[in-house]
Design a protein around this motif. Sequence first.
Motif, PDB file in Angstrom:
ATOM      1  N   GLU A  36       0.821  -1.211   0.000  1.00 17.55           N
ATOM      2  CA  GLU A  36       0.000   0.000   0.000  1.00 17.55           C
ATOM      3  C   GLU A  36       0.857   1.264   0.000  1.00 17.55           C
ATOM      4  OE1 GLU A  36      -2.690  -0.289   3.268  1.00 17.55           O
ATOM      5  OE2 GLU A  36      -3.868  -1.910   2.353  1.00 17.55           O
ATOM      6  N   THR A  37       2.104   1.149   0.413  1.00 11.68           N
ATOM      7  CA  THR A  37       3.036   2.281   0.379  1.00 11.68           C
ATOM      8  C   THR A  37       3.929   2.210  -0.867  1.00 11.68           C
ATOM      9  OG1 THR A  37       4.721   1.125   1.689  1.00 11.68           O
ATOM     10  CG2 THR A  37       3.054   2.385   2.898  1.00 11.68           C
ATOM     11  N   ASN A  38       3.484   1.386  -1.843  1.00 17.14           N
ATOM     12  CA  ASN A  38       4.171   1.259  -3.144  1.00 17.14           C
ATOM     13  C   ASN A  38       5.565   0.638  -3.051  1.00 17.14           C
ATOM     14  OD1 ASN A  38       2.037   2.404  -4.675  1.00 17.14           O
ATOM     15  ND2 ASN A  38       2.681   4.445  -4.006  1.00 17.14           N
ATOM     16  N   LYS A  39       5.787  -0.189  -2.035  1.00 17.75           N
ATOM     17  CA  LYS A  39       7.056  -0.889  -1.947  1.00 17.75           C
ATOM     18  C   LYS A  39       7.056  -2.102  -2.879  1.00 17.75           C
ATOM     19  CE  LYS A  39       8.580   0.479   2.666  1.00 17.75           C
ATOM     20  NZ  LYS A  39       8.961   0.025   4.020  1.00 17.75           N
ATOM     21  N   THR A  40       8.187  -2.313  -3.548  1.00 15.77           N
ATOM     22  CA  THR A  40       8.328  -3.505  -4.387  1.00 15.77           C
ATOM     23  C   THR A  40       8.871  -4.647  -3.529  1.00 15.77           C
ATOM     24  OG1 THR A  40      10.545  -2.789  -5.055  1.00 15.77           O
ATOM     25  CG2 THR A  40       8.711  -2.215  -6.505  1.00 15.77           C
ATOM     26  N   ILE A  41       8.297  -5.826  -3.717  1.00 19.84           N
ATOM     27  CA  ILE A  41       8.633  -6.996  -2.911  1.00 19.84           C
ATOM     28  C   ILE A  41       9.469  -7.964  -3.731  1.00 19.84           C
ATOM     29  CG2 ILE A  41       7.746  -8.854  -1.460  1.00 19.84           C
ATOM     30  CD1 ILE A  41       6.953  -6.012  -0.526  1.00 19.84           C
ATOM     31  N   GLY A  42      10.659  -8.281  -3.238  1.00 18.81           N
ATOM     32  CA  GLY A  42      11.488  -9.316  -3.836  1.00 18.81           C
ATOM     33  C   GLY A  42      11.391 -10.588  -3.018  1.00 18.81           C
ATOM     34  N   PHE A  43      11.647 -11.714  -3.659  1.00 22.36           N
ATOM     35  CA  PHE A  43      11.484 -13.004  -2.983  1.00 22.36           C
ATOM     36  C   PHE A  43      12.656 -13.915  -3.322  1.00 22.36           C
ATOM     37  CE2 PHE A  43       8.997 -17.213  -2.876  1.00 22.36           C
ATOM     38  CZ  PHE A  43       9.276 -17.407  -1.526  1.00 22.36           C
ATOM     39  N   HIS A 144      10.449 -34.924  -9.201  1.00 23.47           N
ATOM     40  CA  HIS A 144      11.143 -33.787  -8.577  1.00 23.47           C
ATOM     41  C   HIS A 144      10.529 -32.450  -9.000  1.00 23.47           C
ATOM     42  CE1 HIS A 144      14.342 -31.221  -7.095  1.00 23.47           C
ATOM     43  NE2 HIS A 144      14.565 -30.772  -8.309  1.00 23.47           N
ATOM     44  N   PHE A 145      10.314 -32.264 -10.283  1.00 21.41           N
ATOM     45  CA  PHE A 145       9.856 -30.950 -10.739  1.00 21.41           C
ATOM     46  C   PHE A 145       8.384 -30.689 -10.444  1.00 21.41           C
ATOM     47  CE2 PHE A 145      13.653 -31.050 -13.657  1.00 21.41           C
ATOM     48  CZ  PHE A 145      14.336 -30.079 -12.942  1.00 21.41           C
ATOM     49  N   ASP A 146       7.590 -31.741 -10.286  1.00 21.85           N
ATOM     50  CA  ASP A 146       6.230 -31.523  -9.786  1.00 21.85           C
ATOM     51  C   ASP A 146       6.287 -30.998  -8.356  1.00 21.85           C
ATOM     52  OD1 ASP A 146       4.798 -32.222 -12.058  1.00 21.85           O
ATOM     53  OD2 ASP A 146       4.660 -34.341 -11.507  1.00 21.85           O
ATOM     54  N   GLY A 147       7.228 -31.543  -7.555  1.00 22.93           N
ATOM     55  CA  GLY A 147       7.411 -31.053  -6.186  1.00 22.93           C
ATOM     56  C   GLY A 147       7.892 -29.614  -6.155  1.00 22.93           C
ATOM     57  N   VAL A 148       8.847 -29.292  -7.027  1.00 21.03           N
ATOM     58  CA  VAL A 148       9.341 -27.918  -7.117  1.00 21.03           C
ATOM     59  C   VAL A 148       8.219 -26.975  -7.538  1.00 21.03           C
ATOM     60  CG1 VAL A 148      10.869 -26.374  -8.415  1.00 21.03           C
ATOM     61  CG2 VAL A 148      11.737 -28.567  -7.576  1.00 21.03           C
ATOM     62  N   GLY A 149       7.495 -27.359  -8.594  1.00 21.34           N
ATOM     63  CA  GLY A 149       6.403 -26.506  -9.071  1.00 21.34           C
ATOM     64  C   GLY A 149       5.339 -26.292  -8.011  1.00 21.34           C
ATOM     65  N   THR A 150       5.034 -27.349  -7.257  1.00 17.73           N
ATOM     66  CA  THR A 150       4.007 -27.258  -6.218  1.00 17.73           C
ATOM     67  C   THR A 150       4.396 -26.263  -5.140  1.00 17.73           C
ATOM     68  OG1 THR A 150       3.299 -29.544  -6.596  1.00 17.73           O
ATOM     69  CG2 THR A 150       2.721 -28.553  -4.476  1.00 17.73           C
ATOM     70  N   ILE A 151       5.618 -26.388  -4.608  1.00 15.88           N
ATOM     71  CA  ILE A 151       6.011 -25.510  -3.503  1.00 15.88           C
ATOM     72  C   ILE A 151       6.228 -24.080  -3.975  1.00 15.88           C
ATOM     73  CG2 ILE A 151       8.470 -26.109  -3.686  1.00 15.88           C
ATOM     74  CD1 ILE A 151       6.428 -25.101  -0.532  1.00 15.88           C
ATOM     75  N   VAL A 152       6.816 -23.902  -5.151  1.00 17.44           N
ATOM     76  CA  VAL A 152       7.060 -22.534  -5.630  1.00 17.44           C
ATOM     77  C   VAL A 152       5.741 -21.831  -5.916  1.00 17.44           C
ATOM     78  CG1 VAL A 152       8.093 -21.132  -7.465  1.00 17.44           C
ATOM     79  CG2 VAL A 152       9.375 -23.041  -6.484  1.00 17.44           C
ATOM     80  N   LYS A 153       4.790 -22.534  -6.494  1.00 18.89           N
ATOM     81  CA  LYS A 153       3.468 -21.934  -6.737  1.00 18.89           C
ATOM     82  C   LYS A 153       2.818 -21.532  -5.420  1.00 18.89           C
ATOM     83  CE  LYS A 153      -0.984 -22.866  -9.011  1.00 18.89           C
ATOM     84  NZ  LYS A 153      -1.892 -22.898  -7.858  1.00 18.89           N
ATOM     85  N   LYS A 154       2.873 -22.413  -4.418  1.00 16.85           N
ATOM     86  CA  LYS A 154       2.288 -22.095  -3.112  1.00 16.85           C
ATOM     87  C   LYS A 154       2.966 -20.874  -2.489  1.00 16.85           C
ATOM     88  CE  LYS A 154       0.597 -26.719  -1.796  1.00 16.85           C
ATOM     89  NZ  LYS A 154      -0.793 -26.321  -1.458  1.00 16.85           N
ATOM     90  N   LEU A 155       4.291 -20.851  -2.544  1.00 12.27           N
ATOM     91  CA  LEU A 155       5.028 -19.724  -1.960  1.00 12.27           C
ATOM     92  C   LEU A 155       4.766 -18.431  -2.728  1.00 12.27           C
ATOM     93  CD1 LEU A 155       8.426 -21.477  -1.140  1.00 12.27           C
ATOM     94  CD2 LEU A 155       6.740 -20.655   0.513  1.00 12.27           C
ATOM     95  N   PHE A 156       4.718 -18.511  -4.045  1.00 14.80           N
ATOM     96  CA  PHE A 156       4.398 -17.326  -4.843  1.00 14.80           C
ATOM     97  C   PHE A 156       3.022 -16.773  -4.465  1.00 14.80           C
ATOM     98  CE2 PHE A 156       7.177 -18.047  -8.901  1.00 14.80           C
ATOM     99  CZ  PHE A 156       8.296 -17.650  -8.191  1.00 14.80           C
ATOM    100  N   VAL A 159       3.392 -15.116  -0.860  1.00 17.60           N
ATOM    101  CA  VAL A 159       4.210 -13.908  -0.796  1.00 17.60           C
ATOM    102  C   VAL A 159       3.744 -12.850  -1.792  1.00 17.60           C
ATOM    103  CG1 VAL A 159       6.572 -13.011  -1.030  1.00 17.60           C
ATOM    104  CG2 VAL A 159       6.189 -15.263   0.009  1.00 17.60           C
ATOM    105  N   LYS A 160       3.322 -13.291  -2.974  1.00 23.45           N
ATOM    106  CA  LYS A 160       2.906 -12.389  -4.060  1.00 23.45           C
ATOM    107  C   LYS A 160       3.972 -11.324  -4.327  1.00 23.45           C
ATOM    108  CE  LYS A 160      -2.030 -13.134  -3.358  1.00 23.45           C
ATOM    109  NZ  LYS A 160      -3.360 -12.539  -3.078  1.00 23.45           N
ATOM    110  N   PRO A 161       5.180 -11.767  -4.636  1.00 26.99           N
ATOM    111  CA  PRO A 161       6.257 -10.802  -4.874  1.00 26.99           C
ATOM    112  C   PRO A 161       6.147 -10.169  -6.256  1.00 26.99           C
ATOM    113  CG  PRO A 161       7.045 -12.995  -5.321  1.00 26.99           C
ATOM    114  CD  PRO A 161       5.633 -13.159  -4.819  1.00 26.99           C
TER     115      PRO A 161
END
Length: 298
Positions: A36-43, A144-156, A159-161
């Motif tokens: 809300e204060t226009n800060k950009t979020i990095g992750f 492996h990559f289904d696991g990676v995709g699952t966790i990264v999607k959840k984290l994204f 966090v919504k960076p």
Amino acid sequence: MQFTSIILILHNLNNKHVLLFKEKSALRNYLSAQKETNKTIGFVPTMGALHEGHLSLIEFAQSACDLVVVSIFVNPTQFNNEDDLEKYPRTLDSDIQLIKSKFPKNVIVFAPSAHEVYGENISSSQFNFGPVASFMEGKYRNGHFDGVGTIVKKLFEMVKPHKAFFGEKDFQQLLIIKKLVELTKLPIEVIGCKINREKSGLARSSRNALLSNKDRLESAFIYQTLQQAKANFGTKSVKEIERDIKTAFERHPLLKLEYFEVANAHTLEPFSNKKEQYRAFIAAYANNVRLIDNIALN
């Protein structure tokens, strides 16, 4: 705005502090207020056991964003080997202290439990990443990559960076995550950062902590062979380079080669002609510790 006790403010003698969140609801509330204060979020997503490679990602993220979120979560769904999951180093307290000492401002830590991330069902979703997921790590680490995709999607989604930062040591994973953003249409810029190496040339990895000092020095051989492949790429055929690398590993007293591949830097398809951009990829074992690395060839 009131935040719950999930936010822990940790102090040291110099009065530096880092915000630690363990629940996604509190994290979302805090980040919404920052946006809300226009800060950009990095992750910077990590599995902990932080090292200089992670710190370089955080530093780069800080240079591009107002606030950086570092997640620390050992994701069970991207391990196809239970022993590998059990052995993976978990050092949350020292990770927080390291972040606190290096980045006294504008970095927060998100360290959720598996239940907080997955609920009662710790399992992977399935993704159609296309051919890029079928080579190398996709071939040797089933699911492996289904696991990676699952966790990264959840984290994204938690966090919504605006921007997310990943090291090029896991180059295939970087391409997978870019494909994930394309498939899900998440408004996130995925940025690859160059490989951070120890003085010996060994690519920095949390797994390096599992190596003895002797094995750690011996494992620099991986990068040395990649440099050899790069030097020979202009004068030898790919088959000759592959043969040389395999022979070199067969003679090595410690390291056991799992794969060596020369692949298109954009599609990871096998070599066809030198007009395209190529990288060389290696996976090898030092005793029971699996190490990966790669290098641009042209």
